[in-house]
Every structure is written in C-alpha cells, then in structure tokens.
Design a protein around this motif. Structure first.
Motif, PDB file in Angstrom:
ATOM      1  N   HIS A   1       0.814  -1.216   0.000  1.00 38.37           N
ATOM      2  CA  HIS A   1       0.000   0.000   0.000  1.00 38.37           C
ATOM      3  C   HIS A   1       0.845   1.263   0.000  1.00 38.37           C
TER       4      HIS A   1
ATOM      5  N   HIS B   1      -2.961  -7.712  -5.230  1.00 37.16           N
ATOM      6  CA  HIS B   1      -3.832  -8.479  -6.145  1.00 37.16           C
ATOM      7  C   HIS B   1      -3.155  -8.732  -7.489  1.00 37.16           C
TER       8      HIS B   1
ATOM      9  N   ASP C   1      -8.002  -7.250   2.277  1.00 38.49           N
ATOM     10  CA  ASP C   1      -8.368  -6.160   1.375  1.00 38.49           C
ATOM     11  C   ASP C   1      -9.632  -6.422   0.553  1.00 38.49           C
TER      12      ASP C   1
ATOM     13  N   HIS D   1     -10.493  -5.665  -2.429  1.00 43.30           N
ATOM     14  CA  HIS D   1     -10.397  -6.045  -3.845  1.00 43.30           C
ATOM     15  C   HIS D   1      -9.817  -7.442  -4.069  1.00 43.30           C
TER      16      HIS D   1
ATOM     17  N   SER E   1      -3.251   1.261  -9.832  1.00 44.92           N
ATOM     18  CA  SER E   1      -4.035   0.427  -8.906  1.00 44.92           C
ATOM     19  C   SER E   1      -4.030  -1.046  -9.295  1.00 44.92           C
ATOM     20  N   CYS E   2      -4.658  -1.838  -8.441  1.00 41.54           N
ATOM     21  CA  CYS E   2      -4.791  -3.274  -8.684  1.00 41.54           C
ATOM     22  C   CYS E   2      -5.718  -3.559  -9.846  1.00 41.54           C
TER      23      CYS E   2
ATOM     24  N   CYS F   1       0.274   1.207  -4.106  1.00 44.64           N
ATOM     25  CA  CYS F   1      -1.129   1.622  -4.220  1.00 44.64           C
ATOM     26  C   CYS F   1      -1.199   3.129  -4.471  1.00 44.64           C
TER      27      CYS F   1
ATOM     28  N   CYS G   1      -4.118   5.812  -5.591  1.00 43.98           N
ATOM     29  CA  CYS G   1      -5.425   5.142  -5.533  1.00 43.98           C
ATOM     30  C   CYS G   1      -6.087   5.333  -4.180  1.00 43.98           C
ATOM     31  N   CYS G   2      -5.301   5.220  -3.107  1.00 44.20           N
ATOM     32  CA  CYS G   2      -5.891   5.348  -1.774  1.00 44.20           C
ATOM     33  C   CYS G   2      -5.401   6.609  -1.066  1.00 44.20           C
TER      34      CYS G   2
ATOM     35  N   THR H   1      -9.707   2.162  -8.737  1.00 45.21           N
ATOM     36  CA  THR H   1     -10.882   1.383  -8.345  1.00 45.21           C
ATOM     37  C   THR H   1     -12.053   2.215  -7.827  1.00 45.21           C
TER      38      THR H   1
ATOM     39  N   ARG I   1     -11.057  10.083  -1.060  1.00 44.79           N
ATOM     40  CA  ARG I   1     -10.192   8.894  -1.189  1.00 44.79           C
ATOM     41  C   ARG I   1      -8.778   9.237  -1.645  1.00 44.79           C
TER      42      ARG I   1
HETATM   43  S1  SF4 Z   1      -7.857  -0.541  -4.512  1.00 46.90           S
HETATM   44 FE1  SF4 Z   1      -6.100   0.802  -4.508  1.00 46.90          FE
HETATM   45  S2  SF4 Z   1      -5.467   0.797  -2.359  1.00 46.90           S
HETATM   46 FE2  SF4 Z   1      -6.772  -1.001  -2.630  1.00 46.90          FE
HETATM   47  S3  SF4 Z   1      -5.375  -2.699  -3.135  1.00 46.90           S
HETATM   48 FE3  SF4 Z   1      -6.087  -1.784  -5.067  1.00 46.90          FE
HETATM   49  S4  SF4 Z   1      -4.491  -0.300  -5.559  1.00 46.90           S
HETATM   50 FE4  SF4 Z   1      -4.264  -0.771  -3.422  1.00 46.90          FE
END
Ligand code: SF4
Lengths: 170, 432
Positions: free
Chosen positions: B77, B116, B135, B137, B311-312, B372, B375-376, B394, B400
């Motif tokens: 993250h 992920h 998590d 996702h 992001s993932c 990450c 994204c977060c 995401t 966010r």
């Molecule tokens: S949604 Fe964003 S913060 Fe969550 S695992 Fe995926 S990349 Fe990381």
C-alpha cells in the motif's frame, strides 16, 4: 439479546472512506474515530453518544476493508441497521463487536432521532415512537455470539490463540 | 417401479446443482453440497497478508501460524515507506515472516507490487480454491476461478491462526459475456455499465461465463473481477479456460488444481447477458461508482487537474500499452498532471523494455514506482481541495485521493490518457 438506542440516519452507499478517510489512517489509532463522516456530515462525530445506533440505506459500508467499524464502535455506536450491508463491512462489524442487521424497509420505518429496539433472537427492529415492528434478515447464532463477545479478538484471547500484547505492530 | 426410482433420483440431482462459487465453497468446507442460506466454515488455501495488517494493532499476531507455506506476505500500500511509522510497519511484517517461517515474502525489491496484481502474476490464485486477504479487492483473484474474498484485519488474524474462516452461501447472479469490446474499451467500461444497469449486488455472488471471456486477456478479466468489489459482490468468479489454466501452470508449476464449473442445473438468482460490442466509454461521476456513470461523450467539459492510471485494477501491461498508444506523439495538456503507476515492478520493467514508459514520459507523464499510491491517497499524487481528477483505479469516493473537497471521476485507462492530453474528459476514440 436486544439493543436500544437513539438513531442516526444515513443514505445509500455509505462507504468506509467516509467513516475512516485514508489520510486519517496516518494518525495514531485513538485519534482516528473523530474523523468519521467529516466529509459528508461534519460535526457528527462530536454529537454521537454512547449507545446510539445507525440506520443506513442500501449497500452500507461498501468499500475498503479498513477498520471503519472499529471507529464507529469507539464513538459509542453499538448497532447498525441498514437496508443492505456490504458483506465485508458486516464481517468487520461482527469482528469488532458492533451489532449489525440487514432490514429491508428500515429507511422509511425510522425517522432520525427515533429510539429503536433491535432484538437479536427474532432479528426484529421496534420503533419505540410508533410501536411498530419490522423483520430483519436472520443470521446464525455463532455470528451473534462474536458480536456479543465484543468481537473476534476477545474470543481468540480466551482460546489462547493470540500473542498478548501484540508484539508486531507499527 | 424402476422408472419411479430413477425419476426421484433425477429430482434429487436437480436440487443438487451448484454454481461455481457454491462448488468451491463446498470443496473448501469439505461438504458434498452447499445451498444459498447456509453458513459454512471453510479451509483457506491461500492467506495473503499485506503491509496494512501491521499497523495500529489491526491484525493481532497469532501465537502460531496455521501453515507458513499457505501464507504470502506483500508490502504494497505504501512501499517504499514514506514515514517512520510506515517503515516500522514494513519492519514488523519482516519480523512476522522470519518468526513464523513464511518464505513467500514480497519485499521492497524486484518482487514488489500491489497484492492483487502479484496474486495473479505469481500464480497464487489457484482455480477451484479459496483465497483470503484483508483487502476488499481480493475478489480480483476470481478471474482465475478462485473464490477470493476480503475479510478485514481481525478475521485475517483468525485465518493466520487457524487456517479457517466462514462465509454465508449467497445466491449467484450469472453474467454471460457475449461479443468483444471494441478497440480502446476496457473492462472498466463493462463494470460501469453493469453498475449502472443493475446497481449494487450486496449479498450476491457474481459469476462470469460466455464466449466473450475467451476474447479477454487475463489482465482484462482481472480488471473486471477486481471491480466487482465496487458492486459489493460477495464473490466474483470467472469460468476457467485454457488461457487461465496455462497462466497459472506457467507461474506456479508445482500446484495442482481442478477448476470448477457450474452444473447445468445450477440455480441462479438471475442470468444476465451482456453484449460487449455495445459498450461505450463511460465515466463514473464523483463519490459513488454505482448508478453514477455516463457516456464520456456526454461528460461535462471542465478542466481536469490530474489524470491517474494505476491500482490493482488498471496497473497492468495492457493498461500501459493502451495509454502509450493514446498519448504517442502528443503532449499532456497545460495545467494537467498525468501520473501512471504500475501494478508491480515487473510490469514496470517490461513497460520500459517495450518502450511504453518512454512514450508516456515523452508525452509528459510521471511514471512512479509500483505501489497503491494515489489510488488510496497515500502517496504519488494526492489531491488538493477543489481539484478535479480522472482516475483509472478502483474508487471515486469522496476524500479517497486526498482532500474531501476534491472531485474524482472514474474511467478506463484510454479515457484517462485521452483526458490527460485534452485536459478535459475525452472519449479516447476522438484521439485515434
Ligand atoms: S484498490 Fe487501490 S489501495 Fe486497494 S489494493 Fe487496489 S491499488 Fe491498493
């Protein structure tokens, strides 16, 4: 097992970023709860008091698996009743010792401030102002037991599964 | 008489039909069958532990880990660390791995990546099995016919201790994907269409089948599976095909698996057909993903301060390829920041080798290390009050990516790249 409390109403799709914003997660754990709903309902965290309950709309708690339920518990929220609850959030509620119940029709059944009684034998909600009762969705007793025990950590402690205190954490 | 017995037997069989998710849950629970409404205790095949587990006592340490070979640890993250607290978090993860003999450890090195993405790329997502991670996702691994679920920090502690967790067996909605996406479209556009048409799917599994799947790369399937967190699906599971099975075998040669298929007489809450050829570029407006998207063609033409791809869900090589194609020979608009974050360091390296990074940087993009990140709202592109961002990640939730007074639009990588060039929401088909 029943819980009685004053209700705070929220709408649909309340997500965990609203309850526990990302930047707030940098702060010490104890300081994080007071930022709950700062973006969509500033000042709420100061008004909510011990034993209050949240009445939510559809898809309550959608989003990240962060410990948002724990923030609400620390603010005194004992129970969340919503039209529908995100599965991960429901699990986090149980595991942090917050009672949670899906109850279709709850949004129209309750006005903000109503005192409600949520009963976890029959899984019903009673509006104390109107006297009416609404049926919620049942779940197994084992999950209710986790909620009642104050979450999964107290249960794991009793079973001797955990290091105490937790040695590995930042 | 014989006829009657066989008729009865058939009725019994009819009642036994299971969906893919139900079959995987039944296997993990050691049961012949499961039915919607059941709650099952299951054995977890793969437990994915991430850096976020190691801060603020979120995940309490079990005295003993159930099976160190079934646990994978990933720092993702915020990696490398940005503060002493996060550095201590990573250090705690390393100590946990050492103490319990966990060898599958993705540290800050060439194996670094978003959890992920790595679960996919290292073949940790095993068809027909169950995978758990804190998590939300985690459903991403569903692209590999793996029932995968985010379960929160306390439950991960329980899984690490016992190897077990529980799930409600929910009803399943089947999506039959037909046709093929037109060029420049992305699985992100598919999920926005589903989220618009059908809303949230709380307490429902979703399963993807159909000829359309075979036309989708594993990256694309994973984007779709990942985004099922945004419709609040319980599990999101794809039917496996040769491409899927070969992907897993190649990356995880020692693993044995048996992909699970829905029975012909499985009971679905609903079956829905999605014609992929009809999908157009969509953008979700700020604050919620569900029932909030419109065609990019009809979007407001306001200035966009930041365009993010990562992001993932959208940090794959496919996403780099399409972004590079859209911006090739063009320049990012004045006053717009274009940030691209790969899903893993391995993707980063391959994107460099293939020239995508060069193309992106020549256009004016900032290409960051894998994490990450934006994204977060942890690093690499945080928003100020009043800013507008379009993101191929995401979520577009308020606050966010930084300030709660910023606005976040969610779209596909091609749409984000086109928007970076024009500085306002742009249908990528206008640029190529
Ligand atoms: S949604 Fe964003 S913060 Fe969550 S695992 Fe995926 S990349 Fe990381």
């Amino acid at each position: 097992m029943s819980i009685t409390g004053k209700s705070w109403k929220f709408g649909d799709h309340i997500n965990t970023d609203l309850i526990l914003p990302g930047p707030v997660m940098l702060l010490p754990f104890d300081e994080q709860p007071k930022f709950a709903f700062q973006a969509n309902r500033p000042g709420w965290a100061e008004k909510v008091s011990d034993g209050d309950v949240i009445v939510g709309g559809h898809n309550f708690g959608t989003g990240s698996g962060r410990p948002a339920a724990r923030s609400l518990r620390e603010l005194g929220v004992t129970c969340i009743v919503a039209e529908s609850i995100n599965g991960l959030f429901f699990r986090n509620c149980a595991n942090y010792g917050v009672f949670a119940l899906e109850c279709p029709g709850i949004s129209d059944f309750i006005e903000e401030g109503d005192e409600i009684e949520v009963e976890f034998g029959q899984f019903t909600v009673r509006n104390k102002r109107t006297g009416e009762v609404l049926q919620g969705k049942r779940f197994p007793n084992v999950i209710r037991d986790v909620m009642e025990a104050g979450g999964i950590y107290p249960m794991m402690e009793k079973q001797g599964l955990l290091e105490d205190p937790n040695p590995l954490t930042a | 008489m014989f006829y009657m017995i066989s008729a009865e037997a058939r009725i019994w069989e009819v009642a036994m039909g299971m969906t893919m998710t139900e079959k995987i849950l039944a296997r993990a629970a050691g049961l012949e069958t499961v039915t919607p409404g059941d709650f099952v205790t299951v054995n977890v095949e793969t437990a994915v532990v991430i850096d976020q587990n190691f801060m603020h006592n979120r995940m309490r340490e079990p005295k003993k880990v159930f099976d160190p070979d079934k646990v994978v640890i990933m720092l993702d993250h915020i990696a490398p660390a940005d503060s002493p607290m996060r550095a201590s978090m990573h250090k705690a993860a390393r100590q946990f791995a050492d103490k319990h003999g966990i060898r599958k450890f993705h540290d800050v090195n060439s194996d670094l990546g978003i959890c992920h993405q790595l679960v996919a790329d290292f073949g940790y997502a095993v068809p027909g099995t169950l995978l758990a991670c804190v998590d939300s996702h985690t459903c991403s691994a569903g692209a590999f016919n793996c029932a995968a679920r985010g379960i929160g920090h306390p439950e991960m502690s329980y899984v690490c201790a016992t190897g077990q967790t529980w799930f409600p067996v929910c009803e399943t909605i089947q999506y039959d994907l037909q046709g093929e996406l037109v060029p420049l479209l992305n699985a992100k556009d598919i999920i926005l269409k589903i989220a618009n048409a059908f809303g949230e799917h709380a307490m429902h599994n979703v399963e993807f089948v159909g000829l359309g799947i075979s036309k989708m790369s594993m990256n694309s399937r994973r984007t779709l599976a990942t985004m099922c967190a945004e419709i609040s699906a319980e599990f999101a599971v794809f039917e496996a095909d040769e491409v899927c099975e070969a992907h897993v075998r190649e990356r995880n040669p020692s693993v044995e698996f048996e992909a699970q298929f829905a029975d012909d007489d499985a009971d679905f809450a609903e079956k829905r057909i999605i014609d992929l050829t009809e999908i157009e570029p969509l953008v979700a407006y700020p604050d919620t993903v569900v029932e909030n998207a419109r065609p990019v063609m009809q979007a407001d033409q306001e200035h966009i301060d930041q365009a993010f791809i990562g992001s993932c869900a959208n940090g794959t090589l496919d996403d780099f390829e399409i972004a590079a194609r859209v911006v090739k020979g063009k320049k990012v608009a004045q006053g717009t920041r274009f940030i691209v974050t790969p899903g893993s360091q391995a993707i980063y390296l391959e994107a460099i080798r293939r020239g995508y990074v060069e193309t992106l940087m020549e256009a004016g993009a900032i290409v960051t290390n894998s994490t990450c990140g934006a994204c977060c709202g942890y690093s690499n592109g945080i928003l100020a009050p009043g800013e507008k961002c379009v993101t191929a990640s995401t979520r577009n939730f308020k606050g966010r990516m930084g300030s709660p007074e910023a606005e976040i639009f969610l779209a596909s990588p091609a749409t984000v790249a086109a928007t970076a060039i024009r500085g306002k929401l742009t249908d990528p088909r206008e640029l190529l």
